[in-house]
Design a protein around this motif. Structure first.
Motif, PDB file in Angstrom:
ATOM      1  N   ASP A 190       0.813  -1.202   0.000  1.00 57.52           N
ATOM      2  CA  ASP A 190       0.000   0.000   0.000  1.00 57.52           C
ATOM      3  C   ASP A 190       0.856   1.265   0.000  1.00 57.52           C
ATOM      4  OD1 ASP A 190      -1.988   1.786   0.270  1.00 57.52           O
ATOM      5  OD2 ASP A 190      -2.286   1.435   2.396  1.00 57.52           O
ATOM      6  N   SER A 224       0.151   4.122   0.569  1.00 63.61           N
ATOM      7  CA  SER A 224      -0.806   5.066   1.156  1.00 63.61           C
ATOM      8  C   SER A 224      -0.380   6.504   1.139  1.00 63.61           C
ATOM      9  CB  SER A 224      -1.008   4.757   2.627  1.00 63.61           C
ATOM     10  OG  SER A 224      -1.161   3.417   2.822  1.00 63.61           O
ATOM     11  N   HIS A 240      -3.362   1.731  10.199  1.00 61.27           N
ATOM     12  CA  HIS A 240      -4.058   2.005   8.936  1.00 61.27           C
ATOM     13  C   HIS A 240      -3.946   0.781   8.005  1.00 61.27           C
ATOM     14  CE1 HIS A 240      -5.121   4.237   5.201  1.00 61.27           C
ATOM     15  NE2 HIS A 240      -4.192   3.466   4.667  1.00 61.27           N
ATOM     16  N   GLU A 241      -2.742   0.213   7.926  1.00 63.07           N
ATOM     17  CA  GLU A 241      -2.535  -0.965   7.072  1.00 63.07           C
ATOM     18  C   GLU A 241      -3.353  -2.154   7.578  1.00 63.07           C
ATOM     19  OE1 GLU A 241      -0.960  -0.667   4.309  1.00 63.07           O
ATOM     20  OE2 GLU A 241      -0.363   1.377   4.799  1.00 63.07           O
ATOM     21  N   HIS A 297      -6.842  -1.998   6.366  1.00 62.85           N
ATOM     22  CA  HIS A 297      -7.051  -2.583   5.025  1.00 62.85           C
ATOM     23  C   HIS A 297      -7.217  -4.091   5.135  1.00 62.85           C
ATOM     24  CE1 HIS A 297      -6.533   0.907   2.596  1.00 62.85           C
ATOM     25  NE2 HIS A 297      -5.300   1.138   2.975  1.00 62.85           N
ATOM     26  N   GLU A 345      -9.645   3.849   1.727  1.00 64.25           N
ATOM     27  CA  GLU A 345      -8.625   4.527   2.534  1.00 64.25           C
ATOM     28  C   GLU A 345      -9.242   5.221   3.748  1.00 64.25           C
ATOM     29  OE1 GLU A 345      -5.530   4.071   2.220  1.00 64.25           O
ATOM     30  OE2 GLU A 345      -5.667   3.018   0.317  1.00 64.25           O
ATOM     31  N   HIS A 396      -5.914   8.346  -2.746  1.00 68.44           N
ATOM     32  CA  HIS A 396      -6.088   8.565  -1.308  1.00 68.44           C
ATOM     33  C   HIS A 396      -6.672   9.962  -1.094  1.00 68.44           C
ATOM     34  CE1 HIS A 396      -3.231   5.334  -1.461  1.00 68.44           C
ATOM     35  NE2 HIS A 396      -3.312   5.154  -0.150  1.00 68.44           N
TER      36      HIS A 396
END
Ligand SMILES: [Zn+2]
Length: 397
Positions: free
Chosen positions: A10, A12, A252-253, A256, A328, A373
Motif C-alpha cells: 500500500d 498510502s 491504517h494498514e 485494510h 482509505e 487517497h
C-alpha cells in the motif's frame, strides 16, 4: 504490474499529505504539477506509439516477418511482445530519465546515483517482461482456444494471477529492489506485534527496508498473504517518527487487512478488466482486419487490444480512485478506533506529507480524478470529526 503491486504494497502516503509553511506548500504544488504533466505526456506518448504501430502497418509487417522466422505461434507472440516492448522502452528513455531521475533530484526526493537508478530501471524492465510475457501468451492462447468467451475467462484468471502475485511479491519481487533485514528496534517490534495481536492478525515477522538508498520519502506496509504476510517499515521512518506515529501507520494498514480491502480491490479491478476485455473483443472483431489482422487471435492487433483496455481503464479512473479513497477513509477510521490516538495520527500525516512532498489541499478536480487517497487536509479533518474532543484540544493549543 505497478497497479497490481500497489494493491498489496500500500503506497498510502506516497502521493498525499503536506506541510505547514506556505513556501513548502508552493514547492509541493510545483513538484506535483510537474508530475501530473509528466503523467499525461507519458500517457499520450504510449498511446501515440501504439496507434502509429497499428496505422503505419508496422505491426502487421512485424507479425508476418516473425511468422516466417519463428517455428510456432507461441514464439511469434513472445518475439513480437519483446521487440515492441524494447522499442517502446528505448524511445521512452528521455521521459523516464526526466521524470524518474532529474525531477526527483531537483526536488531533493531521490537519493540515488545515476548508475543505481539506471540499474533499477533495467531490473524493473526485466522483471516486468518476465511477468507480462507469460500473461500475454496465456491471453493469446485463450483468444485462439476460446474465440467467443476468452474475455470472460481472462478476467477470472486475472484474479488468480493477482492472488499469486500478492503472495510472491514480498518474498520474490520486492527483494530484487530493496534489502530487507529483521527490525532491529526490539521495543518498536514488540509494540507493532502487540497491535497485530490486538486485532487477531498473524504476521511472519517485522522487517526494515533500505528505502533511504533510493529516496527521502517514507512508507510502511503490511504485505503478503498467509505465510508471506509481514510488516515492512521503510528505514526513512526511523529518524523522524515517534513509535506512536509508526503505530498509527501500521494501524491504517491493518485496517485494510481487517476490511478485506485487497480482495475488494481485486474484484473491482477484475470487473473493470472484464469490461475492458469485452469491449476489446468487440473492437478486435470489428476493426482488426482494417489493420491487417487475420483475426482477433492474430498478434498484429495487439496494439488495438492494449489501446482498448487502456481506454476503458482511463474512463473508469475517477471511479477506481473514488472507490480507493473510500477504502482509505475506512482504513483511517479503523486506525483511529484501535489506537484511540488522533494526535499521533495527525502529526504522522503532517510529517509524511512534508517528507513526501504531498499537497496539503490539492485542486478538488485533480483530487477527484487522480487521487487514490484523500488529501492530507481531508484525512486530518476526518480524524478531527471522529474525535471532537481532540479538535477542541487542538484549537485551544
Ligand atoms: Zn491505505
Amino acid at each position: 504490474m505497478r497497479a497490481l503491486l500497489c494493491l498489496n504494497f500500500d503506497f498510502s502516503f506516497w502521493i498525499d499529505p503536506n506541510s505547514q509553511t506556505g513556501r513548502e506548500d508552493e514547492r509541493a504544488k510545483t513538484y506535483n504539477r510537474t508530475k501530473r504533466v509528466l503523467f499525461v505526456v507519458e500517457l499520450v506518448y504510449a498511446l501515440a506509439f501504439l496507434l502509429i504501430l497499428l496505422v503505419s502497418g508496422a505491426s502487421s509487417a512485424l507479425a508476418r516477418s516473425l511468422e516466417i522466422l519463428a517455428t510456432n505461434i507461441w514464439l511469434t507472440v513472445l518475439l513480437y511482445v519483446f521487440i515492441v516492448g524494447v522499442a517502446y522502452d528505448v524511445i521512452a528513455v528521455p521521459l523516464e530519465f526526466y521524470g524518474g531521475f532529474v525531477h526527483e533530484h531537483r526536488y531533493g526526493q531521490s537519493t540515488q546515483t545515476f548508475s543505481a537508478w539506471a540499474w533499477d530501471q533495467i531490473k524493473s524492465k526485466v522483471v516486468g517482461f518476465a511477468i507480462a510475457a507469460p500473461l500475454i501468451e496465456a491471453l493469446y492462447w485463450l483468444l485462439r482456444a476460446y474465440p467467443h468467451r476468452w474475455w470472460l475467462i481472462a478476467s477470472v484468471l486475472f484474479i488468480a494471477f493477482a492472488v499469486v502475485m500478492a503472495n510472491i511479491a514480498p518474498v520474490l519481487l520486492m527483494p530484487i529492489f530493496y534489502k530487507f533485514i529483521p527490525l532491529r528496534d526490539e521495543e518498536l517490534k514488540k509494540r507493532l506485534l502487540a497491535l497485530c495481536e490486538k486485532v487477531n492478525t498473524k504476521v511472519r515477522g517485522v522487517y526494515e527496508m533500505d528505502m533511504s538508498r533510493k529516496t527521502r520519502a517514507a512508507n510502511a506496509a503490511l504485505v503478503g498473504l498467509g505465510n508471506t504476510r509481514r510488516i515492512v517499515l521503510g528505514d526513512t521512518l526511523f529518524e523522524r517518527y515517534e513509535p506512536d506515529e509508526i503505530e498509527a501507520i501500521l494501524a491504517h494498514e491493518l485496517g485494510h487487512h481487517m476490511n478485506w480491502d485487497m480482495w475488494k480491490g481485486l474484484l473491482f479491478q477484475s470487473a473493470i478488466s472484464m469490461l475492458g476485455f469485452f469491449v476489446a473483443s468487440v473492437v478486435l472483431n470489428a476493426y482488426g482486419a482494417s489493420f491487417g489482422s487475420r483475426g482477433p487471435a492474430d498478434i498484429t492487433s495487439f496494439p488495438l487490444l492494449v489501446l482498448t483496455c487502456a481506454g476503458v481503464a482511463l474512463v473508469f479512473l475517477p471511479v477506481s480512485n473514488a472507490f480507493s479513497r473510500r477504502l482509505e477513509r475506512r482504513a483511517d477510521s479503523f486506525a483511529l478506533t484501535i489506537t484511540g490516538d488522533p494526535a499521533a495520527f495527525v502529526s504522522m500525516m503532517l510529517k509524511l506529507g512534508e517528507q513526501n512532498l504531498s499537497e496539503f489541499e490539492p485542486n478538488p478536480i485533480v483530487e477527484f480524478i487522480l487521487y487514490s487517497h484523500p488529501s492530507v487536509k481531508r484525512r486530518i479533518a476526518h480524524a478531527r470529526r471522529m474525535f471532537p474532543a481532540f479538535e477542541g484540544k487542538a484549537a485551544e493549543g
